[in-house]
Design an enzyme around this catalytic site. Structure first.
Site, PDB file in Angstrom:
ATOM      1  N   CYS A 101       1.751  50.870   3.112  1.00  0.00           N
ATOM      2  CA  CYS A 101       2.993  50.172   3.503  1.00  0.00           C
ATOM      3  C   CYS A 101       3.198  50.208   5.012  1.00  0.00           C
ATOM      4  O   CYS A 101       3.513  49.187   5.639  1.00  0.00           O
ATOM      5  CB  CYS A 101       4.183  50.801   2.782  1.00  0.00           C
ATOM      6  SG  CYS A 101       4.185  52.608   2.829  1.00  0.00           S
TER       7      CYS A 101
ATOM      8  N   HIS B  68      11.130  52.984   5.190  1.00  0.00           N
ATOM      9  CA  HIS B  68      10.667  53.638   6.417  1.00  0.00           C
ATOM     10  C   HIS B  68      11.312  52.919   7.606  1.00  0.00           C
ATOM     11  O   HIS B  68      11.685  51.739   7.512  1.00  0.00           O
ATOM     12  CB  HIS B  68       9.150  53.480   6.593  1.00  0.00           C
ATOM     13  CG  HIS B  68       8.310  54.062   5.497  1.00  0.00           C
ATOM     14  ND1 HIS B  68       8.314  55.395   5.168  1.00  0.00           N
ATOM     15  CD2 HIS B  68       7.376  53.482   4.690  1.00  0.00           C
ATOM     16  CE1 HIS B  68       7.427  55.610   4.198  1.00  0.00           C
ATOM     17  NE2 HIS B  68       6.852  54.469   3.881  1.00  0.00           N
TER      18      HIS B  68
ATOM     19  N   HIS C 147      -1.607  57.196  10.665  1.00  0.00           N
ATOM     20  CA  HIS C 147      -1.354  55.749  10.649  1.00  0.00           C
ATOM     21  C   HIS C 147      -2.122  55.003  11.733  1.00  0.00           C
ATOM     22  O   HIS C 147      -2.589  53.886  11.501  1.00  0.00           O
ATOM     23  CB  HIS C 147       0.149  55.491  10.773  1.00  0.00           C
ATOM     24  CG  HIS C 147       0.944  56.255   9.755  1.00  0.00           C
ATOM     25  ND1 HIS C 147       1.463  57.507  10.000  1.00  0.00           N
ATOM     26  CD2 HIS C 147       1.251  55.957   8.477  1.00  0.00           C
ATOM     27  CE1 HIS C 147       2.079  57.956   8.916  1.00  0.00           C
ATOM     28  NE2 HIS C 147       1.965  57.036   7.973  1.00  0.00           N
TER      29      HIS C 147
END
Ligand SMILES: NC(=O)c1ccc[n+]([C@@H]2O[C@H](COP(=O)([O-])OP(=O)(O)OC[C@H]3O[C@@H](n4cnc5c(N)ncnc54)[C@H](OP(=O)(O)O)[C@@H]3O)[C@@H](O)[C@H]2O)c1
Length: 337
Positions: free
Chosen positions: A140, A220, A194
């Site tokens: 995501c 988030h 990430h």
């Protein structure tokens, strides 16, 4: 019609099944579950043929009075492609089964990049995965970052990305996750995973990411700084992002002051499961200081990867081109706030 199997019918899997069913060129051949819980019951109610993910547990379904169509092996054999949405790590273990049946498979972002032949984001690298056996639709957060980086890179060139990711502790139904009352640098060291993950989509991108976890379940939040090669105005950047179909630039008058209000807006709009498939970028936050762009964006962890999975199906099977697939997916699901 492309016959799609969904192995792992949880948060992501059930959303992907519904999104696939909505497409004009695909159908859900079946979904696989390990146990006869509420999601098994609703899968059957929705008319999805239900398969046992673990053979030893067939009896549990029998005892609960839930009819099975077969085992996951049979489901994979029947499908043109499998979307694996099992918990992190299990997808990688399932790859051998998919390869045995010669059925292409999509894994999710919880798997390591090397579990798949390639990583995928529809806006960024659609054309690179045709014919691949195993493709990973990135997480995501990586999806949210990729959707932002690609148009900026095309329009202005990107020198460096710095992103601080304030991550929800767990999804609403994940009662065992936390923190409950804390704010955690997570991981404490830099970079968070990430940045390297974004590099699986943009190998040459200079990106640093920092992660935190907070007691929230809704979305988030990303605090972004991108050093651009050009010096566009903030208005030009806003216009650019407004033209993208999966980035929603929140206008000031909507008064969406946070993730709670965005989710409320999604409910008011009649979105299934209050899903927010788009990056939600606050228009007022889009600021240029010399060649530095700043903005805040909210990412709905449970749903932004769903349209990406649908596009990945067409990209892997080579049944449509990028622009047409994205448009078909968006139209069928109703993406675009
Ligand atoms: N949730 C998010 O925020 C999010 C966002 C993007 C990507 N992802 C990634 O998507 C993947 C799935 O995450 P999720 O959040 O959907 O997890 P989830 O809600 O836990 O759903 C996974 C489902 O898989 C089922 N399962 C467990 N073992 C299985 C097996 N051996 N075979 C088939 N099914 C099995 C479980 O249901 P039963 O045991 O009841 O059958 C579970 O409901 C992970 O890689 C995750 O990192 C998650």
């Amino acid at each position: 019609m492309i016959q799609v199997a969904v192995n792992g019918y949880g948060t992501i899997g059930k959303r992907v099944a519904d999104a696939v069913r909505a497409q004009p060129d695909m159908e859900v051949v079946g979904v696989a579950k390990t146990r006869p819980n509420f999601e098994a019951e609703t899968a059957v109610d929705k008319g999805y043929p239900l398969y046992a993910a673990i053979e030893d547990r067939i009896e549990l379904f029998d005892d609960a009075g839930i009819d099975l169509a077969g085992t996951v092996d049979e489901l994979v054999a029947e499908a043109d492609i499998v979307v694996d949405a099992c918990p992190s790590g299990i997808g990688a273990d399932n790859v051998a089964m998919y390869r045995e049946h010669d059925t292409p498979a999509l894994l999710q972002g919880g798997e390591d990049a090397d579990a798949a032949d390639a990583s995928f984001n529809a806006r960024s690298n659609y054309d690179t995965v045709e014919g691949a056996d195993v493709v990973r639709v990135v997480s995501c957060n990586t999806t949210g970052l990729s959707r932002l980086v690609k148009p900026l890179e095309e329009a202005y060139g990107v020198e460096k990305v710095r992103a601080t990711l304030v991550r929800r502790g767990g999804d609403p139904a994940q009662t065992g996750r936390g923190p409950i009352n804390d704010i955690l640098p997570n991981p404490v060291g830099l970079p968070s995973h990430h940045g390297p993950d974004v590099n699986t989509i943009f190998p040459d991108l200079d990106i640093d990411t920092l992660g935190l976890k907070v007691p929230a379940t809704l979305m988030h939040m990303h605090s972004i700084n991108v050093t651009l090669e050009d010096r566009p105005s903030a208005d030009a950047v806003r216009d650019l992002l407004e033209r993208e179909s999966r980035t929603f630039v929140i206008p000031e008058h909507l008064d969406l002051d946070g993730a709670g209000a965005i989710k409320e807006y999604a409910m008011d709009r009649g979105r299934p499961r209050a899903d927010v498939w788009e990056n939600c970028i606050w228009g007022e936050s889009v600021t240029m200081e010399d060649d530095d762009l700043y903005l805040f964006q909210a990412i709905h962890q449970e749903s932004d990867v769903v349209p990406e999975n649908v596009d990945a199906i067409r990209a892997v099977l080579g049944t449509d081109d990028q622009a047409s697939s994205i448009e078909t997916t968006n139209d069928a699901m109703g993406v675009g706030l």
